[in-house]
Design a protein around this motif. Structure first.
Motif, short mmCIF file in Angstrom:
data_model
loop_
_atom_site.label_atom_id
_atom_site.label_comp_id
_atom_site.label_asym_id
_atom_site.label_seq_id
_atom_site.Cartn_x
_atom_site.Cartn_y
_atom_site.Cartn_z
N ARG A 50 5.64 10.10 2.84
CA ARG A 50 4.66 10.78 3.70
C ARG A 50 4.88 12.29 3.72
N ALA A 51 6.14 12.70 3.75
CA ALA A 51 6.44 14.14 3.76
C ALA A 51 5.95 14.79 2.47
N TRP A 52 6.22 14.14 1.33
CA TRP A 52 5.79 14.72 0.05
C TRP A 52 4.26 14.74 -0.08
N LEU A 53 3.61 13.70 0.40
CA LEU A 53 2.13 13.71 0.37
C LEU A 53 1.59 14.84 1.23
N ALA A 54 2.22 15.05 2.38
CA ALA A 54 1.80 16.13 3.28
C ALA A 54 2.01 17.49 2.63
N GLU A 55 2.99 17.58 1.73
CA GLU A 55 3.25 18.84 1.02
C GLU A 55 2.32 19.03 -0.17
N GLY A 56 1.48 18.03 -0.44
CA GLY A 56 0.49 18.19 -1.51
C GLY A 56 0.81 17.49 -2.81
N ARG A 57 1.93 16.75 -2.86
CA ARG A 57 2.19 15.98 -4.07
C ARG A 57 1.16 14.86 -4.19
N ARG A 58 0.78 14.52 -5.43
CA ARG A 58 -0.24 13.49 -5.64
C ARG A 58 0.41 12.20 -6.10
N LEU A 59 0.13 11.12 -5.37
CA LEU A 59 0.64 9.80 -5.72
C LEU A 59 -0.19 9.24 -6.88
N VAL A 60 0.47 8.90 -7.99
CA VAL A 60 -0.28 8.43 -9.16
C VAL A 60 0.12 7.02 -9.59
N GLY A 61 1.09 6.41 -8.90
CA GLY A 61 1.46 5.05 -9.28
C GLY A 61 2.77 4.63 -8.64
N ARG A 62 3.34 3.56 -9.21
CA ARG A 62 4.60 3.01 -8.71
C ARG A 62 5.50 2.67 -9.90
N LYS A 63 6.79 2.62 -9.62
CA LYS A 63 7.74 2.10 -10.60
C LYS A 63 8.37 0.85 -10.01
#
Length: 263
Positions: A50-63
């Motif tokens: 959540r913190a990284w998404l709030a900083e603008g990182r884009r979620l593109v998948g999962r490992k």
């Protein structure tokens, strides 16, 4: 903070996030969390997601990690784990990666699936996954750990975004019908030396089994796999430590090649 102090979820997440930024490892978390449980570890991971998404990182998948039964036994668990893939973790095929970006990297060869439609059922089948997979690509996952000397158990790796680092995708998409995802042989070379071998069966019997596990689990977690998501399905053979600059080339029968270059 002493290593004996009990950490809250937020404090543990903060230590890991700081370790990512600084490139400095931290002591294992498993005995420092109030609850030494998978749920507690995923809660730490989710705080940072959540913190990284709030900083603008884009979620593109999962490992998907821990898809080898031998590795599961080593860590004392009976299930795989998952971590988040962000756009800034993607590296081009053969594009140089500065070793300074990573702390203690290792590489493993995987099959990546790119999802073409949302997977939102409570229980998915092979037919659901095959129907939803737009194409497959050969991949190299560059795993990394913020835990000192890779001294990890299940809780440590899960909290640390499943020991994610970077990932490299090959550039020639294949339909699932064009190769045998279960029987395909994998070979990883460093220069002339073969450093890892395996096949699709090494990944929970088939990468499709791993993908089904992930699709079901992500629905339960409230972050279902959506159209466009990349899924790194798990290692096809033993992971290999990256100790110096060099190039790793992976070939997966019927799927093609992909390379990771460390500079």
């Amino acid at each position: 903070m002493s290593h004996d102090a009990i950490l809250t979820t937020e404090a543990a997440a903060g230590l890991l996030k700081a370790a990512v930024s600084s490139g400095q490892t931290i002591a294992p978390l498993r005995d420092r969390l109030a609850l030494n449980s998978p749920d507690a570890a995923y809660a730490v991971q989710e705080v940072n997601t959540r913190a990284w998404l709030a900083e603008g990182r884009r979620l593109v998948g999962r490992k998907i990690g821990l898809t080898s039964l031998a590795v599961q036994a080593q860590l004392g668990v009976d299930q795989p784990d998952f971590g988040m893939l962000f756009a800034d973790m993607a590296v081009g095929d053969g594009e140089p990666v500065a070793l300074s970006r990573l702390i203690q990297p290792k590489v493993e060869a995987e099959i990546a699936l790119v999802i073409g439609r949302d997977l939102t059922q409570e229980r998915h089948t092979y037919a659901d996954i095959i129907g939803a997979t737009e194409y497959a690509l050969p991949a190299i996952e560059i795993v990394d750990s913020r835990i000192e000397q890779w001294n990890i158990r299940f809780v440590d790796t899960v909290a640390d975004n499943a020991s994610s680092g970077l990932f490299v995708l090959g550039g020639r998409p294949r339909q699932l019908g064009e190769f045998d995802i279960t029987a395909c042989a994998m070979e990883m070379q460093r220069g002339e030396e073969v450093v890892s071998r395996g096949n699709g069966r090494a990944c929970l019997g088939s990468p499709l089994n791993a993908a089904i596990w992930l699709a079901d689990t992500m629905v339960r977690c409230g972050r279902p796999l959506l159209a466009g998501d990349i899924v790194l399905t798990g290692a096809l053979g033993p992971m290999v430590a990256v100790t110096e600059p060099g190039r790793f080339d992976v070939n997966i029968d019927g799927l093609g090649t992909v390379s990771a270059l460390f500079a």
